[in-house]
Structure formats: C-alpha cells, structure tokens
Design an enzyme around this catalytic site. Structure first.
Site, PDB file in Angstrom:
ATOM      1  CB  CYS A 213      -0.947  -0.006   1.196  1.00  0.00           C
ATOM      2  SG  CYS A 213      -1.870  -1.544   1.342  1.00  0.00           S
TER       3      CYS A 213
ATOM      4  CG  HIS B 147      -1.898   4.457   4.879  1.00  0.00           C
ATOM      5  ND1 HIS B 147      -1.602   4.280   3.548  1.00  0.00           N
ATOM      6  CD2 HIS B 147      -2.265   3.240   5.341  1.00  0.00           C
ATOM      7  CE1 HIS B 147      -1.765   3.012   3.222  1.00  0.00           C
ATOM      8  NE2 HIS B 147      -2.182   2.364   4.291  1.00  0.00           N
TER       9      HIS B 147
ATOM     10  CG  HIS C   7      -6.477   0.614   1.035  1.00  0.00           C
ATOM     11  ND1 HIS C   7      -5.441   0.782   0.126  1.00  0.00           N
ATOM     12  CD2 HIS C   7      -5.868   0.385   2.235  1.00  0.00           C
ATOM     13  CE1 HIS C   7      -4.288   0.668   0.742  1.00  0.00           C
ATOM     14  NE2 HIS C   7      -4.520   0.438   2.023  1.00  0.00           N
TER      15      HIS C   7
END
Length: 418
Positions: free
Chosen positions: A176, A307, A342
């Site tokens: 990620c 994030h 995401h």
C-alpha cells in the site's frame, strides 16, 4: 532513503524535480481535471461490487471503476493481452505524457524510468484462472488470461505502448506504500542524472482474493469508509492507477511546461514489526526522514494526506505518530480513502496527485462520511467539505503491511528555492 544532494547543488534547476502531468483512473474521476473536481466536491466512489461474485458475504461495497474505457488511451498494444491493472497503468502512463505536453519522439530520444508500484499485480486475472481450474481443471485455463498475470507488465507494457526503449522499467511490490516508493525512485534517478524523466506511480485492480482477505480480517466496512471517525469500521477495497510525470526543473522550463508542484524529498523505512499492525515509532521516524530529506521543518507543512485507512488500529497509530513529530501544532490531516477506497498499490500515487492538484488549485479535499472525530485521533480531518487554502508544502503518507513506510513531501513551485 534518497540520494543526498548538497545545498549548493539543490538550487540547480537540473536537480530540482517537478511534476508536469498526471494520468488518473479512479472511482471518482478519470484524468486530472475530473479527479480534481471529484476531490473538491467530496465525491464518493463507494458502490456494490460487480467485478466478482460476492455471494455469501454479508456486505460487499467497494470503490470500483465503471465506464472508464482505458482502451481509449492504448493505441499500440492489443488490450485483450493486458490485465485489468495493466490496462489502468498503461493508459495512465500515456495520459500523463499527453497531459504534460511532451513530444513522444523527444521522450524516446532521452533516458527515462518507468516505476509502477502495486499490491496485487494482476490478481484479478489470477482469480479467474483459479476459478476456472477449480471448476473445470487446469486444461481449461485460458492461455491468454495466463499471459496477463505477470506483474512486471505494469511497467514494461507502458514502455512498449509508448515506444520507450532507453528506459528502466520497474514494478515495485511494497503493497500500500508502493506508489510513494516509485515516486522516490524516480526522484532519485532524475536528481542523480541517471534519468531525464520518470513516469512513476501505482496501479491495482480490485480482486476477490484481496477483498476476501480483508473481510476475513474483519476490516471491510459494511457501508462506507469513515477514517478517524468514532464509528469507523474499516476499509473499502478500491482500484485504479495514478501515474506522475517527473522531470527536472531545467527540462520543464526549457519546454515551457505547466508545473503543478515540486517534489521536495521523501523518506522510507521498513520496521518489519508485524505483518499487518503499524508501528508508531517507525511511522514517526519515517516522517522525520522525509522532512529532513526535503529540508522542511514541521511548522512549514500545511497539510498531511494521511494513509487513513479507516481501521481502528491504523488511524489511532498514525495520528499518534503525527503528534510525535508535530507536537500540538498538527496540520490539517485528511484521508482520501474516504472517497477512493483503499486502492492498494495505487493509493499513495493517487494521493500524491491529489496533493499536487490541491497545491495547484488552492484547496484541501475533505474526509467524507464523517460524523464525529475519535478523541484518540486528535486531528482536524476537514470533515465532509473541502476548504480553500494556499498550500505551500504537503506531506503524503503511505504505510503498508510489513512496516513498509514511505512518505513524499511536495511543495508549491517557486522560481527560487525557499
């Protein structure tokens, strides 16, 4: 960490790295203009998943891209030979080049880098192969689909599509945070003179494997993603690609390019603390590395793109790490995953583009779906509505499983160094 460049040479236009074009595929907009409009409006990409069978799951929302038609930007490669993520990557690379106004013949004559980050590679295609094998045996697997699964095609196919032969084409699999890793690699290559330009970013397609994995972990939200909210229940998986055109300031000036923002520096570390849990000290240290590398003091940062996954552990840990670095004067801190979901390896690349667009257009995108901030987070997440702001320096966080952290610092372009 990045290559060290002395203060004396930092002023040189050949070593300053700027952003001049973007390729964007997201659930809230395709292309930089539509993406910026979606960010400013606080648009949500959340909807029921249709890409794969979700029967048996109690809830199955995601941020799927519909109607994007990446084939419109793929002129030379047969699209049926490209996996879904590679189509996003290749189309976004061409889009970034076209948006930057670069002549392709000129680009082909120069040394370059293509660096694309990913979490899943072509797991969407792999899902189909496995499903066929389970249902009908290995002999029934389609060889065309099998040839799509190689993750290195995310970068190599972009080079092939654009006819770029003097390039290093790299696919980075740091999950990620991979988009920020790719940007850092391109930044170093240009500053050191190893490359004249770099196409950097990240790409991923939604897949059943990853959705199921997060679902089994109990981290898929039942409706929408609510980062930093007291009632947050997890992530929504998303998909897309973000590719940024990086070049030296000298190059951009020579061709009269539009400059969206300057890459000031970056930081990365890997603590290997836990497979999935973030480590507060390591996240804070990564922020410090990035700020030091960029030559930026904490009180100069106007905005943090967190994030911000919307899980209980990540949001608290990241917020506390931000306080460790910024003390009681924390900049506004937003989570784009509230809108985009995401997007895995594309997450920090799309966020970097969002940061640059926010700097260029003078606004802060909101954290949507917000009702009440968790007192353990203690941040201003700019709830639900964007605000106008003169942003000079923005920090973009990317935190990944296994403790792979990467943070990029972007700044408003100025003729003279700060």
């Amino acid at each position: 960490m990045s290559v060290n460049v002395s203060d004396a040479t930092r002023d040189d236009a050949a070593t300053r790295v700027v952003l001049t074009g973007f390729g964007v595929f997201s659930s809230i907009g395709v292309g930089a203009d539509e993406f910026a409009e979606g960010l400013r409006a606080g648009r949500s990409g959340a909807k029921p998943i249709t890409l794969f069978d979700t029967e048996g799951f109690a809830h199955a929302n995601g941020c799927e891209i519909t109607g994007a038609e990446p084939e419109r930007w793929i002129h030379h490669l047969p699209t049926e030979t490209l996996g879904r993520a590679t189509q996003f990557s290749v189309a976004a690379a061409r889009m970034a080049v076209e948006a930057a106004g670069v002549d392709l013949d000129d680009l082909r004559a120069r040394r370059g880098m293509i660096s694309i980050g990913t979490t899943d590679g072509e797991s969407y295609e792999l899902d189909h192969l496995v499903g066929t094998e389970v249902a009908s045996g290995p002999a029934a697997m389609d060889p065309t689909v099998a040839r799509r699964v190689y993750p290195n095609r995310l970068s190599i196919a972009a080079a092939q599509e654009l006819g770029l032969s003097d390039v290093e084409a790299v696919t980075i699999a740091t999950a990620c945070s991979a988009g920020n890793y790719a940007i850092g690699q391109g930044f170093d290559a240009i500053r050191s003179g190893e490359a004249d330009y770099a196409l950097c970013g990240g790409a991923d397609a939604m897949c059943r494997k990853t959705f199921t994995g997060f679902y089994r972990l109990g981290t898929i939200a039942p409706d929408v993603c609510r980062p930093f909210d007291t009632d947050r229940k997890g992530i929504l998986t998303g998909e897309g690609a973000g590719v940024l055109m990086l070049e030296s300031l000298a190059s951009a000036r020579a061709r009269g390019a539009r400059i969206y923002a300057e890459v000031l520096g970056y930081g990365m570390n890997c603590d290997a603390y836990h497979q999935v849990a973030p480590n507060q000290d390591s996240v804070a240290r990564c922020m410090e590395i990035a700020l030091e590398n960029a030559g930026v003091k904490p009180d100069e940062v106007d905005l943090i793109s967190a994030h911000g996954t919307g899980t209980k552990a990540n949001d608290v840990t990241e917020s506390r790490a931000i306080h460790d670095v910024y003390g009681d004067t924390v900049p506004r801190t937003v989570s784009l995953k509230s809108m985009l979901g995401h997007t895995m390896g594309a997450a920090s690349a799309l966020a970097a583009i969002a940061c640059a667009l926010s700097i260029h257009h003078g606004f802060i995108p909101p954290t949507i779906n917000h009702r009440q901030t968790d007192p353990e987070c203690e941040i201003d997440c700019v709830p639900n509505q964007s605000v106008e702001a003169d942003l000079r320096i923005v920090q973009n966080n990317g935190l990944a499983f296994g403790g792979n952290n990467s943070i990029v610092i972007l700044g408003k372009y100025q003729e003279d160094v700060r």
